[in-house]
Design an enzyme around this catalytic site. Sequence first.
Site, PDB file in Angstrom:
ATOM      1  N   CYS A  74       0.981  -1.075   0.035  1.00 25.84           N
ATOM      2  CA  CYS A  74       0.041  -0.369  -0.058  1.00 25.84           C
ATOM      3  C   CYS A  74       0.761   1.497   0.105  1.00 25.84           C
ATOM      4  CB  CYS A  74      -0.825  -0.075   1.435  1.00 25.84           C
ATOM      5  SG  CYS A  74      -1.550   1.671   1.274  1.00 25.84           S
ATOM      6  N   CYS A 183      -1.180   3.945  -6.245  1.00 22.60           N
ATOM      7  CA  CYS A 183      -1.684   3.478  -5.069  1.00 22.60           C
ATOM      8  C   CYS A 183      -2.236   2.110  -5.693  1.00 22.60           C
ATOM      9  CB  CYS A 183      -3.194   4.374  -5.046  1.00 22.60           C
ATOM     10  SG  CYS A 183      -4.089   3.362  -4.523  1.00 22.60           S
TER      11      CYS A 183
HETATM   12  N1  DGL Z   1      -3.661   0.494  -2.122  1.00 21.18           N
HETATM   13  C1  DGL Z   1      -4.186   1.983  -1.200  1.00 21.18           C
HETATM   14  C2  DGL Z   1      -2.528   2.574  -1.781  1.00 21.18           C
HETATM   15  O1  DGL Z   1      -1.752   2.129  -2.252  1.00 21.18           O
HETATM   16  C3  DGL Z   1      -4.599   2.261  -0.316  1.00 21.18           C
HETATM   17  C4  DGL Z   1      -5.831   2.985  -0.452  1.00 21.18           C
HETATM   18  C5  DGL Z   1      -6.666   3.400   0.001  1.00 21.18           C
HETATM   19  O2  DGL Z   1      -7.134   2.721   1.661  1.00 21.18           O
HETATM   20  O3  DGL Z   1      -7.147   4.978   0.338  1.00 21.18           O
HETATM   21  O4  DGL Z   1      -2.451   4.313  -1.528  1.00 21.18           O
END
Ligand code: DGL
Length: 259
Positions: A74, A183
């Site tokens: 993430c 993301c």
């Molecule tokens: N998948 C996540 C990222 O790479 C977070 C997305 C979220 O929960 O806002 O930033």
Amino acid sequence: MIQNNAIGLFDSGIGGTSIWKEVHSLLPNENTIYLADSINAPYGLKTKEEIIALSCKNTELLLELNCKIIIVACNTATTNAIQELRAKYKVPFIGIEPAIKPAALQSKTQTIGILATKGTLNSELFHKSVANHPDVKIIEQIGHGLVQLIENGDINSPEMEELLKSYLTPMIEKNIDFLVLGCSHYPYLIPQIKKIIPEHVQIIDSGEAVAKQTLNILKQNNLLNNANEKSSQIFYTNSEPEVIETILNHQEKVIFKNF
Ligand code: DGL
């Protein structure tokens, strides 16, 4: 033997499975345990303190499950919490950050776009990587609403198309030749994004680089799995298993767990 323990991965939800896919494809012998903290998604709208607390909670569960290394799958958690995680826990961590560097180095128009969460774009770590490329124009766009739609299984909805068009059209008008997906949820939007951006604009995400980095760190720490048996891939979610199972084409079983 610690080598046979699993690689742990966590994300605010299903997005980090895009990273898991790359890791599993490069390291098919490795056992993995994936945590989707979907009940707390999106992380991108939370404060740094909240993101650190959730990242610690996920890490502690993965450590209870004896993971030998942790991939913070993430961008939001990496850019806000990785320093704290590394200071607090002994296990090696791999983080993911938006691939600004390769895009900036290859851009011919000296203009690149980045789509990421508010939490990532506002983080100190992200500001530092932008400051390394003063000659390149970096068009930042928060992907408001995209993670929620993906978590709800609405990837192909008209609402998604409208949002993507509104975020990408201004970047195209500014002549970007690279689009950085900052993301881990967004690689699932690549087919829709390709319908909107011109063919010459290249899309970059961080999945492959993370998988290679994981291989290197496992090697350096003598942690590569040497067992001669089929590896196990475990997925836990604290929300609906069905959404992740669908995104993984029903190839993997997803288990509900309260965490
Ligand atoms: N998948 C996540 C990222 O790479 C977070 C997305 C979220 O929960 O806002 O930033």
